[in-house]
Design a protein around this motif. Structure first.
Motif, short mmCIF file in Angstrom:
data_model
loop_
_atom_site.label_atom_id
_atom_site.label_comp_id
_atom_site.label_asym_id
_atom_site.label_seq_id
_atom_site.Cartn_x
_atom_site.Cartn_y
_atom_site.Cartn_z
N ASN A 32 1.90 -10.84 -0.81
CA ASN A 32 2.12 -11.54 -1.73
C ASN A 32 3.61 -12.21 -2.37
O ASN A 32 4.27 -11.17 -1.74
CB ASN A 32 2.27 -11.38 -3.71
N PRO A 33 4.21 -13.14 -2.76
CA PRO A 33 5.60 -13.61 -2.75
C PRO A 33 5.76 -12.58 -4.30
O PRO A 33 4.73 -12.43 -5.34
CB PRO A 33 5.52 -15.21 -3.76
N SER A 34 6.67 -11.64 -4.00
CA SER A 34 6.82 -10.68 -4.89
C SER A 34 8.77 -10.73 -5.39
O SER A 34 9.65 -11.17 -4.79
CB SER A 34 6.99 -9.19 -3.91
N ARG A 67 -5.32 -6.42 -5.37
CA ARG A 67 -6.51 -7.42 -4.59
C ARG A 67 -5.46 -7.22 -3.37
O ARG A 67 -5.52 -8.78 -2.49
CB ARG A 67 -7.60 -7.75 -4.28
N SER A 68 -4.09 -6.52 -3.18
CA SER A 68 -3.13 -6.76 -2.64
C SER A 68 -3.51 -6.96 -0.93
O SER A 68 -4.46 -6.13 -0.29
CB SER A 68 -2.44 -5.82 -2.83
N SER A 95 0.74 -1.22 0.01
CA SER A 95 -0.16 -0.17 -0.06
C SER A 95 0.56 1.48 0.34
O SER A 95 0.02 2.39 -0.24
CB SER A 95 -0.80 0.03 1.02
N ARG A 96 1.72 1.38 0.37
CA ARG A 96 2.78 1.82 0.43
C ARG A 96 3.67 3.15 -0.92
O ARG A 96 5.12 3.18 -0.60
CB ARG A 96 4.59 2.47 1.56
N GLU A 122 -5.98 -13.32 -3.63
CA GLU A 122 -4.77 -12.70 -4.02
C GLU A 122 -3.84 -13.53 -3.92
O GLU A 122 -2.91 -13.97 -4.50
CB GLU A 122 -5.06 -11.32 -4.78
N PHE A 123 -3.35 -13.68 -2.58
CA PHE A 123 -2.43 -14.51 -2.39
C PHE A 123 -2.46 -15.81 -2.57
O PHE A 123 -1.29 -16.51 -3.31
CB PHE A 123 -1.96 -14.34 -0.92
N ASP A 124 -3.36 -16.54 -2.57
CA ASP A 124 -3.65 -17.61 -3.34
C ASP A 124 -3.17 -17.78 -4.64
O ASP A 124 -2.84 -18.71 -5.56
CB ASP A 124 -5.00 -18.38 -3.26
#
Length: 170
Positions: A141-143, A73-74, A23-24, A79-81
């Motif tokens: 999320n993996p990133s 949809r962080s 979000s930042r 979204e994570f899934d």
């Protein structure tokens, strides 16, 4: 760190840790601008004032830049899934398409003129220590958060870099 090699090639290395959390994004832009402003003030005695990046033949910017894979949809479980499924299926191109650093560079909001080597590896952020998989801390999320970017001064055809390797150690 700035240095001159063989009295001819000026190189600058910048390491930073930008604002965390998906979000930042705006805060990361501000961090980038603040760092550039601070570096603009650093000149050797006798140097003429120029945009700091243009005073070097090569600039390397690296660190925990905290840019994330974001599908809109962080922070949400669904979204994570979805991102985990993309990772399991090694959908690297789709993960890259959702990479917010790529969006920032493309829109010229931050890291203008910088390049990054091709990312042919899975995300490295929030991997479980000593195990296979990713942590589900706050559905982050993996990133690709740890990055190495580079840029060279324009106009000099002899002033080139050759990327030999850009890979994850995970």
């Amino acid at each position: 760190i700035a240095l001159t090699l063989d009295h001819t090639t000026r190189i600058c290395f910048v390491s930073s840790h930008l604002a965390a959390r998906a979000s930042r994004m705006r805060k990361r832009e501000e961090n980038y601008q603040e760092i550039c402003q601070g570096l603009r003030k650093l000149r050797r005695a006798g140097d003429f004032p120029v945009e700091w990046m243009h005073g070097y033949d090569h600039v390397f910017w690296m660190g925990d830049l905290n840019y994330r894979v974001d599908l809109g949809r962080s922070g949400m479980q669904d979204e994570f899934d979805t991102v985990l499924n993309m990772v399991r299926n090694k959908r690297i191109a789709a993960l890259q398409a959702a990479d917010t650093l790529g969006h920032q560079m493309g829109s010229r909001t931050a890291f203008v003129g910088f390049n990054e080597g091709p990312i042919n590896f899975l995300p490295t952020y929030r991997m479980l220590k000593g195990a296979v998989g990713y942590s589900n801390k706050k559905n982050q999320n993996p990133s690709y958060t740890d990055r190495v970017l580079y840029r060279s001064a324009p106009g000099d055809p002899t002033n080139h870099l050759s990327l030999l390797w850009y890979e994850s150690t995970a």
